[in-house]
Design a protein around this motif. Structure first.
Motif, PDB file in Angstrom:
ATOM      1  N   VAL A  74       4.777  -6.853  -4.748  1.00  0.00           N
ATOM      2  CA  VAL A  74       4.871  -5.834  -5.366  1.00  0.00           C
ATOM      3  C   VAL A  74       6.291  -5.090  -5.038  1.00  0.00           C
ATOM      4  O   VAL A  74       6.974  -4.564  -6.148  1.00  0.00           O
ATOM      5  N   ALA A  75       6.896  -4.996  -3.793  1.00  0.00           N
ATOM      6  CA  ALA A  75       7.837  -4.653  -3.427  1.00  0.00           C
ATOM      7  C   ALA A  75       8.271  -3.113  -3.850  1.00  0.00           C
ATOM      8  O   ALA A  75       9.593  -2.849  -4.260  1.00  0.00           O
ATOM      9  N   GLY A  76       7.185  -2.313  -4.013  1.00  0.00           N
ATOM     10  CA  GLY A  76       7.879  -0.758  -4.204  1.00  0.00           C
ATOM     11  C   GLY A  76       7.777  -0.585  -5.323  1.00  0.00           C
ATOM     12  O   GLY A  76       8.032   0.567  -6.178  1.00  0.00           O
ATOM     13  N   ARG A  77       7.406  -1.529  -6.878  1.00  0.00           N
ATOM     14  CA  ARG A  77       7.197  -1.412  -7.855  1.00  0.00           C
ATOM     15  C   ARG A  77       6.150  -0.366  -8.439  1.00  0.00           C
ATOM     16  O   ARG A  77       6.410   0.542  -9.201  1.00  0.00           O
ATOM     17  N   ILE A  78       5.091  -0.424  -7.738  1.00  0.00           N
ATOM     18  CA  ILE A  78       4.011   0.551  -7.995  1.00  0.00           C
ATOM     19  C   ILE A  78       3.150   0.432  -6.470  1.00  0.00           C
ATOM     20  O   ILE A  78       3.190  -0.103  -5.783  1.00  0.00           O
ATOM     21  N   PRO A  79       2.363   1.711  -6.214  1.00  0.00           N
ATOM     22  CA  PRO A  79       1.674   1.589  -5.104  1.00  0.00           C
ATOM     23  C   PRO A  79       0.812   0.777  -4.991  1.00  0.00           C
ATOM     24  O   PRO A  79       0.062   0.351  -5.821  1.00  0.00           O
ATOM     25  N   VAL A  80       0.349   0.252  -3.746  1.00  0.00           N
ATOM     26  CA  VAL A  80      -0.453  -0.414  -3.273  1.00  0.00           C
ATOM     27  C   VAL A  80      -1.708   0.148  -2.377  1.00  0.00           C
ATOM     28  O   VAL A  80      -0.885   0.560  -1.401  1.00  0.00           O
ATOM     29  N   VAL A  81      -2.933   0.035  -2.610  1.00  0.00           N
ATOM     30  CA  VAL A  81      -3.817   0.575  -1.576  1.00  0.00           C
ATOM     31  C   VAL A  81      -4.780  -0.564  -1.385  1.00  0.00           C
ATOM     32  O   VAL A  81      -4.984  -1.570  -2.019  1.00  0.00           O
ATOM     33  N   SER A  82      -5.429  -0.562   0.020  1.00  0.00           N
ATOM     34  CA  SER A  82      -6.005  -1.465   0.460  1.00  0.00           C
ATOM     35  C   SER A  82      -7.384  -1.030   1.472  1.00  0.00           C
ATOM     36  O   SER A  82      -7.221   0.033   1.988  1.00  0.00           O
ATOM     37  N   SER A  83      -8.443  -1.945   1.160  1.00  0.00           N
ATOM     38  CA  SER A  83      -9.427  -1.484   2.172  1.00  0.00           C
ATOM     39  C   SER A  83      -9.766  -2.414   3.289  1.00  0.00           C
ATOM     40  O   SER A  83      -9.299  -2.469   4.121  1.00  0.00           O
ATOM     41  N   GLY A  84     -10.685  -3.608   2.702  1.00  0.00           N
ATOM     42  CA  GLY A  84     -10.885  -4.494   3.846  1.00  0.00           C
ATOM     43  C   GLY A  84     -12.248  -3.820   4.813  1.00  0.00           C
ATOM     44  O   GLY A  84     -12.348  -4.510   5.869  1.00  0.00           O
ATOM     45  N   HIS A  85     -12.714  -2.840   4.764  1.00  0.00           N
ATOM     46  CA  HIS A  85     -13.482  -1.836   5.496  1.00  0.00           C
ATOM     47  C   HIS A  85     -15.080  -2.456   5.183  1.00  0.00           C
ATOM     48  O   HIS A  85     -15.573  -1.910   4.195  1.00  0.00           O
ATOM     49  N   VAL A  86     -15.330  -3.475   5.959  1.00  0.00           N
ATOM     50  CA  VAL A  86     -16.417  -4.005   5.819  1.00  0.00           C
ATOM     51  C   VAL A  86     -17.681  -4.017   7.238  1.00  0.00           C
ATOM     52  O   VAL A  86     -18.773  -4.472   6.904  1.00  0.00           O
ATOM     53  N   SER A  87     -17.069  -3.844   8.318  1.00  0.00           N
ATOM     54  CA  SER A  87     -17.724  -3.978   9.599  1.00  0.00           C
ATOM     55  C   SER A  87     -18.812  -3.055   9.790  1.00  0.00           C
ATOM     56  O   SER A  87     -18.581  -1.617   9.169  1.00  0.00           O
ATOM     57  N   ASP A  88     -19.747  -3.075  10.547  1.00  0.00           N
ATOM     58  CA  ASP A  88     -20.800  -2.116  10.958  1.00  0.00           C
ATOM     59  C   ASP A  88     -20.567  -1.265  12.062  1.00  0.00           C
ATOM     60  O   ASP A  88     -20.561   0.101  11.986  1.00  0.00           O
ATOM     61  N   SER A  89     -19.904  -1.876  13.130  1.00  0.00           N
ATOM     62  CA  SER A  89     -19.707  -0.818  14.396  1.00  0.00           C
ATOM     63  C   SER A  89     -18.364  -0.213  14.199  1.00  0.00           C
ATOM     64  O   SER A  89     -17.326  -0.549  13.599  1.00  0.00           O
TER      65      SER A  89
END
Length: 319
Positions: A74-89
């Motif tokens: 994307v190189a700064g053209r638009i914002p990028v948000v990310s999660s990957g929040h999957v764990s239990d502990s």
């Protein structure tokens, strides 16, 4: 990293899908083409490593690389948000969220069903939030996602207010699927950096008008440009907006037909990438959902029809 008080992350925000090769690995060339398709079709931010990305079926290394690749392309053209929040502990959650924060994303998105197990009280949510906020970089903007899998946990008004008042949160992908709730939450976070972005196509247009924060639903994988027009110009063309809204709502009813594999099939037809493999949907959707190709034909034809109508409206205004 951006300060939470900087420009809001709002607008048409696709939840990104992950193309795979036949051997099960990520198709990076296809993913690059998909990123460009999103941007070319009116997206104003991208949500990487989310439920649509099949994040619960990706290794931590894959989740981190998806986020890093997206930011780099994307190189700064638009914002990028990310999660990957999957764990239990909580320890594993801190590890994965910190790793994603290090990829250069504009915000890291917390999944609300990771904050407490199903049935646990609000006190558990607050305790988990306290731990995560203490562990994550204080200059990293955060977001919230009421992800429906493995179960949907809607935040209470008190929990939402706490996040808004913390000043750390900039985006909430709202999965309440209820316009009254969205109105209440929008009023609740007023004056804070936190913006409410609806994810439900059935209320997309009225929610856009309430929140002024766009749309973050799965159908942005099919026609984000139509949602962009609805957001930007729908109020000026109420008859066409109403007609378009009906088409968008009906198209969205295909989501239970094997999404995200359905979206991958759609993109194979477009030529964005060639594979339709899915770790989340391992079965053949043609066998389970009869008429799949015919349904996609109608979505394609309807999309092109409304693009022509929008173009005609634009020409009329310019004349």
């Amino acid at each position: 990293m951006k300060n939470p008080s900087s420009a809001p992350i709002t607008g048409i925000i696709p939840v990104m899908i992950t193309p795979f090769k036949e051997d099960g690995t990520i198709d990076w060339a296809g993913y690059e083409a998909l990123i460009e398709w999103y941007i070319d079709n009116g997206s104003e931010a991208l949500f990487a490593v989310c439920q649509s990305s099949e994040m619960r079926f990706l290794s931590l290394e894959e989740r981190v690389e998806l986020s890093r690749f997206t930011v780099r392309q994307v190189a700064g053209r638009i914002p990028v948000v990310s999660s990957g929040h999957v764990s239990d502990s909580i320890e594993d959650q801190i590890t994965e969220l910190t790793a994603v924060a290090d990829t250069g994303a504009d915000a890291v998105i917390l999944v609300t069903n990771r904050l407490a197990a199903d049935g646990e009280p609000s006190a558990t949510v607050r305790a988990t939030l306290d731990q995560l906020l203490s562990a994550l970089p204080h200059d990293m903007p955060l977001g919230l996602y009421e992800c429906p899998a493995p179960y949907r946990r809607l935040l209470s008004d008190d929990e939402m207010a706490f996040c808004a008042q913390s000043g750390r949160f900039v985006l909430s992908k709202d999965v309440s699927c209820d316009l009254d709730t969205i109105k209440r939450r929008t009023a609740l976070v007023d004056g804070s950096p936190l913006k409410i972005c609806n994810a439900h196509a059935a209320i997309a247009h009225p929610a856009m008008q309430v929140t002024k924060a766009g749309f973050c639903g799965v159908m942005n994988n099919f026609h984000p440009d139509l949602y962009r027009w609805l957001q930007d110009h729908g109020a000026d063309h109420p008859e066409l907006a109403a007609e378009l809204s009906t088409f968008l709502v009906l198209s969205a009813q295909t989501e239970p037909m094997g999404y995200p594999k359905l979206a991958k099939l759609f993109h194979r037809r477009l030529g964005t990438f060639s594979g339709t493999s899915s770790r989340a949907i391992p079965f053949d959707i043609h066998e389970r959902y009869w008429g799949t190709e015919a349904v996609l034909d109608h979505i394609t034809q309807g999309t092109e029809l409304f693009r022509r109508k929008i173009a005609a409206t634009t020409r009329t205004m310019a004349a």
